[in-house]
Design an enzyme around this catalytic site. Structure first.
Site, PDB file in Angstrom:
ATOM      1  N   ASP A  71      18.712   6.725  -1.320  1.00 15.98           N
ATOM      2  CA  ASP A  71      19.768   6.754  -2.332  1.00 15.98           C
ATOM      3  C   ASP A  71      19.624   7.884  -3.352  1.00 15.98           C
ATOM      4  O   ASP A  71      20.411   8.820  -3.362  1.00 15.98           O
ATOM      5  CB  ASP A  71      19.946   5.384  -3.002  1.00 15.98           C
ATOM      6  CG  ASP A  71      18.637   4.722  -3.424  1.00 15.98           C
ATOM      7  OD1 ASP A  71      17.596   5.393  -3.367  1.00 15.98           O
ATOM      8  OD2 ASP A  71      18.664   3.546  -3.818  1.00 15.98           O
TER       9      ASP A  71
ATOM     10  N   ASP B 136       5.452   1.194  -0.027  1.00 15.87           N
ATOM     11  CA  ASP B 136       6.059   1.362   1.299  1.00 15.87           C
ATOM     12  C   ASP B 136       5.478   2.615   1.935  1.00 15.87           C
ATOM     13  O   ASP B 136       5.210   3.598   1.233  1.00 15.87           O
ATOM     14  CB  ASP B 136       7.576   1.530   1.184  1.00 15.87           C
ATOM     15  CG  ASP B 136       8.236   0.295   0.595  1.00 15.87           C
ATOM     16  OD1 ASP B 136       7.692  -0.809   0.766  1.00 15.87           O
ATOM     17  OD2 ASP B 136       9.288   0.434  -0.061  1.00 15.87           O
TER      18      ASP B 136
ATOM     19  N   ASP C 182       4.900  -2.490  -5.494  1.00 18.40           N
ATOM     20  CA  ASP C 182       4.592  -2.560  -4.066  1.00 18.40           C
ATOM     21  C   ASP C 182       4.671  -1.169  -3.439  1.00 18.40           C
ATOM     22  O   ASP C 182       5.239  -0.253  -4.019  1.00 18.40           O
ATOM     23  CB  ASP C 182       5.493  -3.554  -3.321  1.00 18.40           C
ATOM     24  CG  ASP C 182       6.932  -3.411  -3.709  1.00 18.40           C
ATOM     25  OD1 ASP C 182       7.390  -2.261  -3.826  1.00 18.40           O
ATOM     26  OD2 ASP C 182       7.611  -4.436  -3.897  1.00 18.40           O
TER      27      ASP C 182
HETATM   28  P1  ATP Z   1      11.639  -1.134  -6.692  1.00 19.56           P
HETATM   29  O1  ATP Z   1      10.655  -0.592  -7.649  1.00 19.56           O
HETATM   30  O2  ATP Z   1      12.682  -1.938  -7.333  1.00 19.56           O
HETATM   31  O3  ATP Z   1      11.060  -1.765  -5.458  1.00 19.56           O
HETATM   32  P2  ATP Z   1      12.450   0.863  -4.817  1.00 19.56           P
HETATM   33  O4  ATP Z   1      12.997   2.244  -5.026  1.00 19.56           O
HETATM   34  O5  ATP Z   1      11.141   0.760  -4.138  1.00 19.56           O
HETATM   35  O6  ATP Z   1      12.436   0.180  -6.215  1.00 19.56           O
HETATM   36  P3  ATP Z   1      13.476  -0.753  -2.714  1.00 19.56           P
HETATM   37  O7  ATP Z   1      14.681  -1.628  -2.707  1.00 19.56           O
HETATM   38  O8  ATP Z   1      12.143  -1.368  -2.553  1.00 19.56           O
HETATM   39  O9  ATP Z   1      13.555   0.065  -4.066  1.00 19.56           O
HETATM   40  O10 ATP Z   1      13.711   0.335  -1.592  1.00 19.56           O
HETATM   41  C1  ATP Z   1      12.719   1.242  -1.165  1.00 19.56           C
HETATM   42  C2  ATP Z   1      13.342   2.601  -0.891  1.00 19.56           C
HETATM   43  O11 ATP Z   1      14.309   2.504   0.142  1.00 19.56           O
HETATM   44  C3  ATP Z   1      14.094   3.224  -2.076  1.00 19.56           C
HETATM   45  O12 ATP Z   1      13.232   3.932  -2.945  1.00 19.56           O
HETATM   46  C4  ATP Z   1      15.093   4.121  -1.385  1.00 19.56           C
HETATM   47  O13 ATP Z   1      14.475   5.322  -0.977  1.00 19.56           O
HETATM   48  C5  ATP Z   1      15.434   3.330  -0.129  1.00 19.56           C
HETATM   49  N1  ATP Z   1      16.594   2.455  -0.313  1.00 19.56           N
HETATM   50  C6  ATP Z   1      16.593   1.150  -0.655  1.00 19.56           C
HETATM   51  N2  ATP Z   1      17.829   0.653  -0.739  1.00 19.56           N
HETATM   52  C7  ATP Z   1      18.646   1.668  -0.435  1.00 19.56           C
HETATM   53  C8  ATP Z   1      20.060   1.788  -0.311  1.00 19.56           C
HETATM   54  N3  ATP Z   1      20.871   0.758  -0.561  1.00 19.56           N
HETATM   55  N4  ATP Z   1      20.571   2.981   0.056  1.00 19.56           N
HETATM   56  C9  ATP Z   1      19.761   4.050   0.317  1.00 19.56           C
HETATM   57  N5  ATP Z   1      18.429   3.985   0.211  1.00 19.56           N
HETATM   58  C10 ATP Z   1      17.865   2.829  -0.149  1.00 19.56           C
HETATM   59 MG    MG Z   2      10.154  -1.092  -3.511  1.00 13.39          MG
END
Ligand code: ATP
Ligand code: MG
Length: 466
Positions: free
Chosen positions: A159, A80, A78
């Site tokens: 993060d 963002d 996905d």
């Molecule tokens: P995935 O591929 O699992 O979706 P993702 O990195 O996109 O991985 P998400 O949970 O969708 O993870 O979160 C999107 C973004 O938001 C992350 O890449 C990070 O930059 C930020 N983020 C999400 N959760 C946290 C957190 N608990 N603390 C700090 N930043 C976060």
């Molecule tokens: Mg994501």
């Protein structure tokens, strides 16, 4: 009073330029030849969103996990988008845009194409709150995180360094505030800022560290790993619904087996989910159970990696199956009839979960359906098989049964019989039914069968994996 008001407005309106007050500094601008992101892996809809925002005069970037995956050459699941436009400003630019969330609003922009609709999540740059004031719990956990900020601030609250890169599809440039690209090259997962402080703010980041390490195959940087052993217990304070969501993400990451090993290595599995304790505390007598769970997880990983869907209900049904078999067997040993023994065991197995993290209701009913279908695969007489294939969740029950065959808990011949049964026509099915009759040699005739009130109990759980 007026100055105060103006200050508040300035703070609120991200369109107003912010100073880089929190030492985030200027980002490194990484050109195409250095990041090598393949534009073919981009979602056209995500690009549409960034273009529309940019044409309206705002800044807009693809951000977070999508940039990480693109830089790894993986197609992101996905996309963002982060922007300096406020949610209202975003909403005005798109026809199918919905405001989500109360405190910190984000916008879901939906696109309807040939397949599933695609949702692009658009969020306004958000600021990192410092550890002062009423939005931080005693442990340091952030309770509120809802202030708009500059892009630099937005990067600092993320993060890991590899999750804090911004990609502009128009210029094909990556903005990298925290050395994410260098860490990608070093295959290192590094927490932004002081890791211990960041884990205290949000203990779920420890689980995310394990998940991303499993997914990317990267090593956790020493300083990022070190505090986990001491701070792992802070996960106890996290609301169970959030913990459940994160564990679900971990199990559905396509790298669940590696992630579970990672949890174990980090000492994080205890008390998260009773079934995880179960899986990981390998006792001498649980080898059969572990084989089943391992196979189920490998099967889930393979399905996810090849783009197939996996239902959480199915996954939990597999993870809890060894437990259920044990309970079922115990009930039968107490003299309970087979089917009531199974249903009672289902209640017990699910109840055990409430001591840690409750399995969400919506998954519970799927699990029950899959489990209660299992004895029916052994009733290959009369109308039973014809009725079974018509049940709406047949496919899940069948896949589950095949896993049982693969570990030898159930005869592989039964799995093959069903595979043939669903692939053939009516005549073929009748022949298969006849073959079972010949196999057992003593199947009742259809006439007798109809007269019999209580069908013989189907699966005595002796064949259960211990
Ligand atoms: P995935 O591929 O699992 O979706 P993702 O990195 O996109 O991985 P998400 O949970 O969708 O993870 O979160 C999107 C973004 O938001 C992350 O890449 C990070 O930059 C930020 N983020 C999400 N959760 C946290 C957190 N608990 N603390 C700090 N930043 C976060
Ligand atoms: Mg994501």
């Amino acid at each position: 009073m007026i100055t105060k008001f103006i200050k508040r407005i300035l703070r609120r309106d991200p369109m107003v330029k912010h100073t880089q007050a929190n030492n985030t500094g200027a980002p490194k601008r990484i050109p195409k030849k250095a990041h090598r992101i393949d534009p073919h892996l981009l979602s056209k809809n995500a690009v549409k969103v960034t273009h529309t925002l940019q044409q309206a005069g705002y800044e807009a970037f693809i951000v977070g996990g999508a940039v990480r995956d693109l830089a790894l050459g993986i197609s992101p699941k996905d996309f963002d988008v982060a922007t300096n436009a406020t949610p209202d400003q975003v909403q005005r630019l798109f026809r199918k845009a919905r405001l989500i969330g109360r405190r910190f609003q984000i916008v879901h922009v939906t696109f309807f194409g040939k397949g599933h609709p695609e949702i692009i999540e658009v969020s306004t740059f958000r600021a990192l709150l410092d550890n002062a004031g009423d939005h931080v719990a005693e442990s340091g956990r952030i309770l509120r995180d809802n202030v708009w900020g500059s892009q630099g601030e937005d990067a600092a609250r993320r993060d890991f360094t590899i999750n804090a890169m911004y990609y502009d599809p128009s210029s094909e440039t990556v903005l990298d505030y925290h050395g994410g690209m260098a860490d990608m090259q070093k295959k290192t997962l590094r927490m932004i800022g002081d890791p211990a402080k960041r884990y205290r703010e949000d203990p779920v980041r420890m689980l995310r560290a394990v998940r991303f390490a499993a997914k990317t195959g990267f090593e956790l940087d020493g300083a990022t790993r070190a505090p986990i052993a001491k701070l792992g217990k802070l996960l106890n304070d996290v609301p169970s619904a959030r913990l459940f969501d994160e564990i679900l993400k971990l199990l559905m990451s396509g790298y669940s087996w590696a992630a579970i090993q990672g949890l174990k290595d980090a000492g994080l599995h205890h008390g998260l989910l009773p079934l995880l304790d179960h899986i990981l505390d390998t006792g001498a007598d649980s080898k059969g159970a572990n084989d089943f769970v391992k196979l189920a997880l490998a099967n889930t990983d393979e399905r996810i990696q090849s783009g197939k869907s996996v239902s959480a209900g199915f996954l939990f049904a597999t993870l809890l199956w060894p437990d259920l078999l044990k309970n079922w067997k115990a009930n039968s040993a107490k003299g309970m009839a087979n089917i009531p023994a199974l249903h009672d065991a289902m209640d017990d197995t699910i109840a055990t979960q409430s001591s840690g993290m409750t399995i969400q209701r919506r998954f519970e009913s799927d699990m029950r359906e899959i489990w209660s279908m299992q004895p029916r695969f052994e009733r290959r007489v009369g109308r039973y098989p014809y009725r079974l294939i018509e049940s709406p969740r047949f496919r899940a029950g069948y896949d589950f049964m095949l896993l049982r065959c693969a570990t030898g808990e159930l005869s592989p011949a039964i799995g093959q019989w069903w595979t043939d049964f669903i692939a053939t026509d009516v005549t073929g099915q009748d022949e298969l039914m006849a073959s079972v009759k010949n196999e057992s040699g003593n199947s009742p005739s259809p006439a007798k069968r109809r007269r019999r009130r209580k069908p013989k109990a189907a699966v005595p759980p002796e064949s259960a994996a211990s």
